[in-house]
Design a protein around this motif. Structure first.
Motif, short mmCIF file in Angstrom:
data_model
loop_
_atom_site.label_atom_id
_atom_site.label_comp_id
_atom_site.label_asym_id
_atom_site.label_seq_id
_atom_site.Cartn_x
_atom_site.Cartn_y
_atom_site.Cartn_z
N SER A 158 0.84 -1.20 0.00
CA SER A 158 0.00 0.00 0.00
C SER A 158 0.87 1.25 0.00
N GLU A 159 0.36 2.28 -0.65
CA GLU A 159 1.08 3.55 -0.73
C GLU A 159 0.09 4.67 -1.01
N THR A 160 0.53 5.90 -0.85
CA THR A 160 -0.30 7.03 -1.21
C THR A 160 -0.18 7.23 -2.71
N VAL A 161 -1.33 7.35 -3.39
CA VAL A 161 -1.33 7.54 -4.83
C VAL A 161 -2.07 8.84 -5.16
N HIS A 162 -1.70 9.44 -6.28
CA HIS A 162 -2.30 10.71 -6.71
C HIS A 162 -2.51 10.62 -8.21
N TYR A 163 -3.77 10.73 -8.64
CA TYR A 163 -4.11 10.65 -10.05
C TYR A 163 -4.88 11.88 -10.48
N ARG A 164 -4.68 12.27 -11.72
CA ARG A 164 -5.45 13.34 -12.36
C ARG A 164 -5.84 12.83 -13.73
N GLY A 165 -7.09 13.05 -14.15
CA GLY A 165 -7.49 12.57 -15.46
C GLY A 165 -8.94 12.83 -15.77
N ILE A 166 -9.48 12.01 -16.64
CA ILE A 166 -10.86 12.15 -17.10
C ILE A 166 -11.54 10.79 -17.04
N LEU A 167 -12.78 10.78 -16.57
CA LEU A 167 -13.61 9.59 -16.60
C LEU A 167 -14.48 9.68 -17.84
N LYS A 168 -14.44 8.65 -18.67
CA LYS A 168 -15.24 8.63 -19.90
C LYS A 168 -16.31 7.56 -19.79
N MET A 169 -17.56 7.99 -19.98
CA MET A 169 -18.68 7.08 -19.87
C MET A 169 -18.68 6.09 -21.03
N ILE A 170 -18.94 4.83 -20.71
CA ILE A 170 -19.07 3.78 -21.71
C ILE A 170 -20.55 3.65 -22.04
N GLU A 171 -20.91 3.94 -23.28
CA GLU A 171 -22.33 3.89 -23.69
C GLU A 171 -22.87 2.47 -23.55
N LEU A 231 -14.65 4.72 -17.55
CA LEU A 231 -13.26 4.28 -17.54
C LEU A 231 -12.37 5.50 -17.39
N ALA A 232 -11.31 5.34 -16.61
CA ALA A 232 -10.41 6.45 -16.30
C ALA A 232 -9.24 6.51 -17.27
N GLU A 233 -9.00 7.69 -17.78
CA GLU A 233 -7.75 8.00 -18.47
C GLU A 233 -7.02 8.90 -17.49
N LYS A 234 -5.93 8.40 -16.89
CA LYS A 234 -5.33 9.12 -15.78
C LYS A 234 -3.81 9.13 -15.86
N GLU A 235 -3.24 10.05 -15.10
CA GLU A 235 -1.80 10.14 -14.96
C GLU A 235 -1.47 10.26 -13.48
N ALA A 236 -0.34 9.74 -13.07
CA ALA A 236 0.10 9.85 -11.69
C ALA A 236 0.71 11.23 -11.47
N VAL A 237 0.44 11.81 -10.29
CA VAL A 237 0.94 13.14 -9.93
C VAL A 237 1.54 13.03 -8.53
#
Length: 111
Positions: free
Chosen positions: A2-15, A63-69
């Motif tokens: 376990s660790e501290t994680v930081h993500y920034r991104g966009i959630l895209k709805m799956i039709e 679904l997340a399109e994300k990057e670690a920060v």
């Protein structure tokens, strides 16, 4: 581990297909794999298989399109971009919180 994680991104709805339930959609997205004995539903199985990139919000799969920060304090933020996309930023300790729970907390903070 376990660790501290930081993500920034966009959630895209799956039709979803016409007349398709959330359960049916999850089964389809899992390529109709057989439901394992440790899961009660395909929704649970889908989230288990995609624990770090998929969330269900108001009955819709994103679904997340994300990057670690890199940062130092917990962050739970979401912002609706349009009907199909939600921008997010979350930072949390993944030993006590999951990605899905972090997004849920961000939505609670928005209200």
């Amino acid at each position: 581990m376990s660790e501290t994680v930081h993500y920034r991104g966009i959630l895209k709805m799956i039709e979803r297909y016409n007349n398709e339930t959330l359960e049916d959609q999850c089964k389809r997205l899992l390529d109709d794999k057989e439901l394992p004995s440790y899961c009660d539903s395909y929704e649970e199985f889908f989230l288990d298989e995609n624990f770090d990139k998929a969330v269900i919000i108001d009955g819709m799969i994103y679904l997340a399109e994300k990057e670690a920060v890199d940062s130092d304090s917990d962050i739970f933020k979401v912002k609706k971009i349009n009907d199909n996309e939600i921008e997010f930023e979350v930072r949390y300790y993944n030993g006590g919180c999951s990605f899905n729970e972090a997004i849920d907390e961000a939505f609670n903070n928005m209200k």
